[in-house]
Scaffold this motif. Structure first.
Motif, mmCIF file in Angstrom:
data_model
loop_
_atom_site.group_PDB
_atom_site.id
_atom_site.type_symbol
_atom_site.label_atom_id
_atom_site.label_comp_id
_atom_site.label_asym_id
_atom_site.label_seq_id
_atom_site.Cartn_x
_atom_site.Cartn_y
_atom_site.Cartn_z
ATOM 1 N N THR A 160 0.837 -1.201 0.000
ATOM 2 C CA THR A 160 0.000 0.000 0.000
ATOM 3 C C THR A 160 0.872 1.252 0.000
ATOM 4 O O THR A 160 0.592 2.211 -0.726
ATOM 5 N N ASN A 161 1.945 1.239 0.766
ATOM 6 C CA ASN A 161 2.861 2.377 0.782
ATOM 7 C C ASN A 161 3.506 2.580 -0.582
ATOM 8 O O ASN A 161 3.662 3.714 -1.041
ATOM 9 N N ARG A 162 3.881 1.485 -1.247
ATOM 10 C CA ARG A 162 4.466 1.605 -2.594
ATOM 11 C C ARG A 162 3.447 2.196 -3.557
ATOM 12 O O ARG A 162 3.785 3.034 -4.386
ATOM 13 N N PHE A 163 2.202 1.758 -3.446
ATOM 14 C CA PHE A 163 1.150 2.289 -4.312
ATOM 15 C C PHE A 163 0.942 3.780 -4.066
ATOM 16 O O PHE A 163 0.850 4.565 -5.015
ATOM 17 N N LEU A 164 0.853 4.179 -2.802
ATOM 18 C CA LEU A 164 0.625 5.587 -2.489
ATOM 19 C C LEU A 164 1.788 6.460 -2.953
ATOM 20 O O LEU A 164 1.572 7.568 -3.459
ATOM 21 N N THR A 165 3.005 5.961 -2.805
ATOM 22 C CA THR A 165 4.173 6.703 -3.269
ATOM 23 C C THR A 165 4.151 6.837 -4.784
ATOM 24 O O THR A 165 4.410 7.920 -5.320
ATOM 25 N N LEU A 166 3.835 5.762 -5.477
ATOM 26 C CA LEU A 166 3.764 5.799 -6.934
ATOM 27 C C LEU A 166 2.660 6.756 -7.390
ATOM 28 O O LEU A 166 2.866 7.539 -8.329
#
Length: 130
Positions: free
Chosen positions: A21-27
């Motif tokens: 989820t953190n990777r998605f939000l950062t992307l």
């Protein structure tokens, strides 16, 4: 095998889903910033778009397989609780396989992300950028 065996995966899967989820939000934030930038049609940004698209799809599938792993792990625990030893073992195996698929997708996404950073570094070496 008892109910505590699949229960050991719960914290690991939960942490992985949080990381995904953190990777998605950062992307998502990077894409929105690129879109809002006055240089969003620059050659540097255009070189990154295919990787950004691939990363979006990979993160979607990473999360899908992570959630499936979590769900199947819970079903494994339920089967073991209901004294379905064989079904519990099979479901636990499926949970581990789906978790492994999720991790492989995560590795591919990291490699694409690293490649995108290489594009930016190359541009900086040529004297481009802000």
């Amino acid at each position: 095998m008892d109910i505590t065996t699949p229960a050991l995966l719960f914290p690991a899967i939960s942490l992985l889903l949080l990381a995904y989820t953190n990777r998605f939000l950062t992307l998502a934030q990077v894409i929105r910033q690129l879109h809002a930038s006055p240089n969003h049609a620059s050659p540097l940004v255009m070189r990154q778009i295919p990787g950004l698209k691939r990363r979006i799809h990979l993160i979607q599938w990473m999360q899908t397989f992570g959630v499936l792993s979590f769900l199947v792990c819970a079903l494994s625990m339920l089967a073991l609780y209901l004294h379905g030893e064989e079904a519990g073992k099979v479901l636990f195996g499926v949970s581990i396989v789906t978790l492994a698929v999720s991790l492989v997708l995560s590795l591919i996404e990291v490699l694409i992300s690293t490649n995108a950073l290489s594009v930016v570094v190359e541009d900086m070496e040529r004297g481009g950028g802000a």
